[in-house]
Write a protein that holds these residues in place. Structure first.
Motif, mmCIF file in Angstrom:
data_model
loop_
_atom_site.group_PDB
_atom_site.id
_atom_site.type_symbol
_atom_site.label_atom_id
_atom_site.label_comp_id
_atom_site.label_asym_id
_atom_site.label_seq_id
_atom_site.Cartn_x
_atom_site.Cartn_y
_atom_site.Cartn_z
ATOM 1 N N VAL A 51 29.688 65.084 44.419
ATOM 2 C CA VAL A 51 30.589 63.996 44.587
ATOM 3 C C VAL A 51 30.265 63.195 45.967
ATOM 4 O O VAL A 51 30.182 61.939 46.307
ATOM 5 N N VAL A 52 30.277 64.225 47.234
ATOM 6 C CA VAL A 52 30.053 63.745 48.470
ATOM 7 C C VAL A 52 28.596 63.139 48.577
ATOM 8 O O VAL A 52 28.381 62.036 49.274
ATOM 9 N N ASP A 53 27.724 63.628 48.029
ATOM 10 C CA ASP A 53 26.133 63.358 47.968
ATOM 11 C C ASP A 53 26.204 61.909 47.421
ATOM 12 O O ASP A 53 25.616 60.893 47.825
ATOM 13 N N GLU A 54 26.748 61.818 46.192
ATOM 14 C CA GLU A 54 26.992 60.410 45.352
ATOM 15 C C GLU A 54 27.831 59.420 46.159
ATOM 16 O O GLU A 54 27.239 58.393 46.167
ATOM 17 N N LEU A 55 28.801 59.765 46.798
ATOM 18 C CA LEU A 55 29.453 58.912 47.565
ATOM 19 C C LEU A 55 28.755 58.302 48.633
ATOM 20 O O LEU A 55 28.600 57.176 48.833
ATOM 21 N N TRP A 56 27.993 59.125 49.486
ATOM 22 C CA TRP A 56 27.163 58.676 50.722
ATOM 23 C C TRP A 56 26.013 57.669 50.058
ATOM 24 O O TRP A 56 25.531 56.631 50.770
ATOM 25 N N PHE A 57 25.590 58.224 49.198
ATOM 26 C CA PHE A 57 24.322 57.512 48.548
ATOM 27 C C PHE A 57 25.023 55.799 48.069
ATOM 28 O O PHE A 57 24.129 55.069 48.567
ATOM 29 N N LEU A 58 26.158 55.865 47.363
ATOM 30 C CA LEU A 58 26.678 54.676 47.169
ATOM 31 C C LEU A 58 26.638 54.017 48.406
ATOM 32 O O LEU A 58 26.579 52.519 48.368
ATOM 33 N N ARG A 59 27.435 54.325 49.356
ATOM 34 C CA ARG A 59 27.402 53.585 50.682
ATOM 35 C C ARG A 59 26.079 53.279 51.150
ATOM 36 O O ARG A 59 25.990 52.017 51.588
ATOM 37 N N ILE A 60 25.051 54.134 51.161
ATOM 38 C CA ILE A 60 24.069 53.664 51.937
ATOM 39 C C ILE A 60 23.300 52.612 51.053
ATOM 40 O O ILE A 60 22.629 51.723 51.718
ATOM 41 N N SER A 61 23.472 52.571 49.850
ATOM 42 C CA SER A 61 22.773 51.761 48.867
ATOM 43 C C SER A 61 23.489 50.175 48.760
ATOM 44 O O SER A 61 23.407 49.462 48.097
#
Length: 162
Positions: A51-61
């Motif tokens: 979920v942390v990887d996904e959260l950061w991916f959403l932020r950088i995208s």
């Protein structure tokens, strides 16, 4: 710099796969056994990492998101499939970006505003994963099993990138 950053991210993905593959060879109930650690089980630790990887991916995208609810994985195959899909998406996105120094402005889970470069965020993702893989290694030992090394040097040796 971009090549090295993407290599670190590739290491993160490789290390998760190594650990999941190792867990798949152990009794399947091990991922749900309760242990005294940062998270109560291996499954919940991996769910947090995901979920942390996904959260950061959403932020950088460029997507606005403050939090995502973690859902524990039932099987190691679910873990593998989820991480493989997410990390492939992330790598595909990162390969399209020319400048990893471009800023990402985001709001954290406490409502505070921050600004970091994509490169800094990738380093954070990798470091966060390393920390929790260490937790999982300790959990595996606590449950009476041998671990598997996910050190960066083993990644380099395994992928012939020395």
């Amino acid at each position: 710099m971009k090549k090295l950053t993407l290599q670190f991210f590739d290491y993160h993905s490789w290390a998760n796969k190594q650990l999941i593959e190792h867990l798949s060879k152990l009794p399947k109930e091990i991922i749900h056994k309760e242990v005294n650690s940062v998270f109560p089980s291996i499954s919940q630790t991996f769910a947090h990492m995901y979920v942390v990887d996904e959260l950061w991916f959403l932020r950088i995208s460029g997507k606005s998101v403050n939090s995502i609810e973690a859902k524990p994985f039932i099987t190691t195959q679910e873990m593998n499939d989820a991480f493989t899909y997410l990390h492939n998406e992330m790598l595909e996105f990162l390969n399209l970006i020319d400048d990893l120094e471009q800023p990402v402005i985001y709001t954290n889970t406490k409502g505070e505003h921050f600004r970091n470069s994509i490169r800094e965020i990738i380093y954070h993702i990798v470091n966060h994963g390393t920390y929790h893989r260490g937790n999982i290694a300790a959990m595996i030992r606590q449950l009476g099993y041998q671990g598997v090394s996910t050190d960066y040097i083993y990644y380099l040796r395994d992928t012939n990138k020395e």
